[in-house]
Design an enzyme around this catalytic site. Structure first.
Site, PDB file in Angstrom:
ATOM      1  CD  GLN A 102      30.173  55.017  29.037  1.00 12.19           C
ATOM      2  OE1 GLN A 102      29.544  55.802  29.719  1.00 12.19           O
ATOM      3  NE2 GLN A 102      31.166  54.571  29.371  1.00 12.19           N
ATOM      4  CG  HIS A 120      26.059  57.094  25.206  1.00  9.85           C
ATOM      5  ND1 HIS A 120      26.768  57.565  26.221  1.00  9.85           N
ATOM      6  CD2 HIS A 120      24.776  56.416  25.835  1.00  9.85           C
ATOM      7  CE1 HIS A 120      26.399  56.949  27.159  1.00  9.85           C
ATOM      8  NE2 HIS A 120      25.325  56.472  27.284  1.00  9.85           N
ATOM      9  CB  CYS A 128      14.522  63.974   9.985  1.00  7.44           C
ATOM     10  SG  CYS A 128      13.130  65.123   9.738  1.00  7.44           S
ATOM     11  CB  CYS A 149      15.285  66.916   6.996  1.00  9.26           C
ATOM     12  SG  CYS A 149      14.681  65.528   6.117  1.00  9.26           S
ATOM     13  CB  CYS A 152      10.396  66.757   5.418  1.00  5.14           C
ATOM     14  SG  CYS A 152      11.379  66.758   6.930  1.00  5.14           S
ATOM     15  N   GLY A 189      38.826  54.041  30.744  1.00  6.25           N
ATOM     16  CA  GLY A 189      38.449  55.598  30.351  1.00  6.25           C
ATOM     17  C   GLY A 189      37.126  55.715  30.609  1.00  6.25           C
ATOM     18  CG  ASN A 215      40.008  56.112  34.945  1.00  4.47           C
ATOM     19  OD1 ASN A 215      40.517  57.097  34.958  1.00  4.47           O
ATOM     20  ND2 ASN A 215      38.592  56.077  34.501  1.00  4.47           N
ATOM     21  N   PRO A 216      43.540  56.671  34.826  1.00  2.00           N
ATOM     22  CG  PRO A 216      44.128  58.434  33.423  1.00  2.00           C
ATOM     23  CD  PRO A 216      43.360  57.311  33.411  1.00  2.00           C
TER      24      PRO A 216
HETATM   25  C1  BJW Z   1      41.433  58.248  30.886  1.00  2.78           C
HETATM   26  C2  BJW Z   1      42.507  58.793  30.079  1.00  2.78           C
HETATM   27  C3  BJW Z   1      43.217  58.057  29.309  1.00  2.78           C
HETATM   28  C4  BJW Z   1      41.206  60.498  30.962  1.00  2.78           C
HETATM   29  N1  BJW Z   1      43.026  56.919  29.393  1.00  2.78           N
HETATM   30  N2  BJW Z   1      41.330  57.056  30.979  1.00  2.78           N
HETATM   31  C5  BJW Z   1      20.786  55.600  37.658  1.00  2.78           C
HETATM   32  C6  BJW Z   1      21.228  56.489  38.836  1.00  2.78           C
HETATM   33  C7  BJW Z   1      21.468  57.796  38.759  1.00  2.78           C
HETATM   34  C8  BJW Z   1      21.126  58.469  37.565  1.00  2.78           C
HETATM   35  C9  BJW Z   1      20.320  57.879  36.560  1.00  2.78           C
HETATM   36  C10 BJW Z   1      20.489  56.166  36.676  1.00  2.78           C
HETATM   37  N3  BJW Z   1      19.783  55.712  35.623  1.00  2.78           N
HETATM   38  C11 BJW Z   1      19.910  57.026  34.703  1.00  2.78           C
HETATM   39  C12 BJW Z   1      20.106  58.071  35.324  1.00  2.78           C
HETATM   40  C13 BJW Z   1      19.850  59.515  34.707  1.00  2.78           C
HETATM   41  C14 BJW Z   1      21.341  59.896  33.739  1.00  2.78           C
HETATM   42  C15 BJW Z   1      22.698  59.570  34.538  1.00  2.78           C
HETATM   43  O1  BJW Z   1      23.188  58.457  34.622  1.00  2.78           O
HETATM   44  N4  BJW Z   1      23.015  60.601  35.264  1.00  2.78           N
HETATM   45  C16 BJW Z   1      24.233  60.489  35.926  1.00  2.78           C
HETATM   46  C17 BJW Z   1      25.084  61.698  35.461  1.00  2.78           C
HETATM   47  C18 BJW Z   1      23.982  60.490  37.332  1.00  2.78           C
HETATM   48  N5  BJW Z   1      21.328  58.717  32.559  1.00  2.78           N
HETATM   49  C19 BJW Z   1      20.562  59.100  31.516  1.00  2.78           C
HETATM   50  O2  BJW Z   1      19.764  60.172  31.427  1.00  2.78           O
HETATM   51  C20 BJW Z   1      20.527  58.244  30.427  1.00  2.78           C
HETATM   52  N6  BJW Z   1      19.221  57.859  30.032  1.00  2.78           N
HETATM   53  C21 BJW Z   1      18.387  56.946  30.682  1.00  2.78           C
HETATM   54  O3  BJW Z   1      18.634  56.401  31.834  1.00  2.78           O
HETATM   55  O4  BJW Z   1      16.924  57.170  30.196  1.00  2.78           O
HETATM   56  C22 BJW Z   1      15.909  56.332  31.120  1.00  2.78           C
HETATM   57  C23 BJW Z   1      14.770  56.569  30.471  1.00  2.78           C
HETATM   58  C24 BJW Z   1      13.988  55.174  29.904  1.00  2.78           C
HETATM   59  C25 BJW Z   1      12.803  55.413  29.116  1.00  2.78           C
HETATM   60  C26 BJW Z   1      12.391  56.574  28.883  1.00  2.78           C
HETATM   61  C27 BJW Z   1      12.828  57.861  28.800  1.00  2.78           C
HETATM   62  C28 BJW Z   1      14.048  57.879  29.699  1.00  2.78           C
HETATM   63  C29 BJW Z   1      21.195  58.586  29.319  1.00  2.78           C
HETATM   64  C30 BJW Z   1      22.587  58.861  29.198  1.00  2.78           C
HETATM   65  C31 BJW Z   1      23.169  59.717  27.914  1.00  2.78           C
HETATM   66  C32 BJW Z   1      24.591  60.112  28.224  1.00  2.78           C
HETATM   67  N7  BJW Z   1      24.898  60.651  27.038  1.00  2.78           N
HETATM   68  C33 BJW Z   1      26.058  61.489  26.917  1.00  2.78           C
HETATM   69  C34 BJW Z   1      26.341  62.487  25.637  1.00  2.78           C
HETATM   70  C35 BJW Z   1      26.193  61.464  24.464  1.00  2.78           C
HETATM   71  C36 BJW Z   1      26.301  62.093  23.235  1.00  2.78           C
HETATM   72  C37 BJW Z   1      27.679  63.112  23.096  1.00  2.78           C
HETATM   73  O5  BJW Z   1      28.736  62.663  23.069  1.00  2.78           O
HETATM   74  O6  BJW Z   1      27.455  64.366  22.972  1.00  2.78           O
HETATM   75  O7  BJW Z   1      27.032  60.264  26.868  1.00  2.78           O
HETATM   76  S1  BJW Z   1      26.573  62.502  28.427  1.00  2.78           S
HETATM   77  C38 BJW Z   1      28.363  61.952  28.378  1.00  2.78           C
HETATM   78  O8  BJW Z   1      28.579  60.909  29.628  1.00  2.78           O
HETATM   79  C39 BJW Z   1      28.448  61.113  27.110  1.00  2.78           C
HETATM   80  C40 BJW Z   1      29.347  59.920  27.687  1.00  2.78           C
HETATM   81  O9  BJW Z   1      29.069  58.796  26.668  1.00  2.78           O
HETATM   82  C41 BJW Z   1      28.964  59.720  29.169  1.00  2.78           C
HETATM   83  C42 BJW Z   1      29.996  58.907  29.946  1.00  2.78           C
HETATM   84  O10 BJW Z   1      31.056  59.815  30.069  1.00  2.78           O
HETATM   85  P1  BJW Z   1      32.551  59.316  30.145  1.00  2.78           P
HETATM   86  O11 BJW Z   1      32.950  58.668  28.646  1.00  2.78           O
HETATM   87  O12 BJW Z   1      32.727  58.392  31.281  1.00  2.78           O
HETATM   88  O13 BJW Z   1      33.519  60.385  30.100  1.00  2.78           O
HETATM   89  P2  BJW Z   1      33.748  61.249  31.493  1.00  2.78           P
HETATM   90  O14 BJW Z   1      34.531  62.391  31.045  1.00  2.78           O
HETATM   91  O15 BJW Z   1      32.886  61.268  32.714  1.00  2.78           O
HETATM   92  O16 BJW Z   1      35.211  60.280  32.086  1.00  2.78           O
HETATM   93  C43 BJW Z   1      36.447  60.165  31.520  1.00  2.78           C
HETATM   94  C44 BJW Z   1      37.205  59.390  32.232  1.00  2.78           C
HETATM   95  O17 BJW Z   1      38.493  59.019  31.396  1.00  2.78           O
HETATM   96  C45 BJW Z   1      37.553  59.726  33.662  1.00  2.78           C
HETATM   97  O18 BJW Z   1      37.591  58.760  34.614  1.00  2.78           O
HETATM   98  C46 BJW Z   1      39.193  59.997  33.256  1.00  2.78           C
HETATM   99  O19 BJW Z   1      39.937  59.808  34.398  1.00  2.78           O
HETATM  100  C47 BJW Z   1      39.609  58.917  32.363  1.00  2.78           C
HETATM  101  N8  BJW Z   1      40.707  59.278  31.451  1.00  2.78           N
HETATM  102  N9  BJW Z   1      42.153  60.366  30.261  1.00  2.78           N
HETATM  103  C48 BJW Z   1      42.322  56.059  30.231  1.00  2.78           C
HETATM  104  N10 BJW Z   1      44.242  58.780  28.654  1.00  2.78           N
END
Ligand code: BJW
Length: 250
Positions: A102, A120, A128, A149, A152, A189, A215-216
């Site tokens: 991700q 992601h 653009c 861009c 353009c 993670g 995951n911790p």
């Molecule tokens: C350690 C550690 C160490 C710490 N070792 N571990 C179904 C149910 C409910 C909601 C939805 C659903 N389907 C869709 C949704 C809506 C939404 C969603 O999921 N919302 C939820 C929050 C409820 N999803 C979307 O909107 C997605 N789009 C979609 O489904 O579109 C449908 C559609 C179809 C057709 C047309 C139009 C629409 C898109 C989701 C995009 C997410 N984007 C981001 C930003 C990316 C760009 C950027 O980086 O700037 O992605 S948000 C952010 O969250 C980022 C990450 O990839 C993503 C996940 O986060 P991650 O990586 O899990 O981080 P954390 O901080 O949450 O967790 C860190 C973990 O690490 C923790 O557990 C710690 O304990 C652990 N950790 N140190 C190992 N050393």
């Protein structure tokens, strides 16, 4: 405690040829890159959920770009850690191996992972708004905010997937294909709350794969995972690798 899980894991991997790994921002935490949620995830007074949206970009593109520029600075200075390196080494250990991330930081590839599925997008790519063309820029800090861009003159946006946006169809299909065709999936993670990424381990389990969480902290996936390693990826993954090597070459 970790020792208790290692025996069952090694037994599982003994019968396994197809391994997949799904990573989230926690894998890069030990490289100094902040995760999204929790204390560490705050930038100024904002949470990721308030910035990683098309609405935030429409409202204040400069603010969102400042956040990405700040993150590009941190990522640009970061190095892959032992967690990334272990995952890269697993390409040579398991007959079939695939990586789905991700993360947009590109650290897996820098650690030597080939062909990761980047669900992601990638922070070094810009798109653009008028033409949809994707370019790469490693400039840190960006000279103009928001960047424009070169072709353009329209505004560029980060080539990443924000909340409410669809993941690229081809990318998502490939991620589900890899998830449905593994025997063991490591989920490392990630808070496992953002969909559709959080559905991938469930798809893997539905196809008969065992799920191993690293995951911790507990996540919604912990209850369904077959094995759970509570600790940091940069410590747990090398430990597993060390035991695997000992087993292969006693
Ligand atoms: C350690 C550690 C160490 C710490 N070792 N571990 C179904 C149910 C409910 C909601 C939805 C659903 N389907 C869709 C949704 C809506 C939404 C969603 O999921 N919302 C939820 C929050 C409820 N999803 C979307 O909107 C997605 N789009 C979609 O489904 O579109 C449908 C559609 C179809 C057709 C047309 C139009 C629409 C898109 C989701 C995009 C997410 N984007 C981001 C930003 C990316 C760009 C950027 O980086 O700037 O992605 S948000 C952010 O969250 C980022 C990450 O990839 C993503 C996940 O986060 P991650 O990586 O899990 O981080 P954390 O901080 O949450 O967790 C860190 C973990 O690490 C923790 O557990 C710690 O304990 C652990 N950790 N140190 C190992 N050393």
């Amino acid at each position: 405690m970790i020792e208790n899980e290692l025996g069952p894991l090694l037994a599982l991997l003994d019968r396994t040829t197809r391994v997949a790994v799904l990573t989230g921002s926690g894998i890069s935490a030990e490289s100094g890159i902040p995760t999204f949620r929790g204390e560490q995830g705050l930038w100024r007074q904002f949470r990721a959920e308030e910035l990683a949206t098309p609405q935030a970009f429409e409202r204040d593109a400069r603010l969102v770009w400042e956040w990405y520029d700040w993150r590009r600075g941190i990522i640009g200075r970061a190095e892959p850690n032992e967690g990334h390196r272990t995952i890269s080494a697993w390409q040579e250990v398991f007959p079939s191996f695939s990586l789905i991330t991700q993360n947009i930081d590109g650290l897996h590839e820098r650690a030597g992972s080939r062909d990761p599925v980047e669900l992601h997008g990638n922070i070094w790519k810009l798109r653009c708004l008028r033409e949809g063309t994707v370019t790469e820029s490693r400039e840190v800090p960006l000279r103009s905010l928001p960047p424009l861009c070169p072709g353009c003159g329209a505004m560029l946006r980060p080539h990443v997937v924000w909340f409410g946006e669809a993941l690229e169809g081809r990318v998502l299909e490939e991620a589900f294909r890899r998830s449905a065709s593994c025997d063991v999936m490591f989920v490392v993670g990630t808070s496992a709350i953002v969909h559709p990424a959080a559905s991938l381990p469930l798809a893997a389990a539905d196809s008969g794969a065992k799920i191993v969480e690293v995951n911790p902290d507990p996540t919604p996936l912990s209850r369904t995972a077959d094995l759970v390693f509570r600790g940091k990826a940069g410590q747990i993954l090398p430990l597993i690798q060390q035991k695997l090597i000992q087993k292969l070459r006693p």
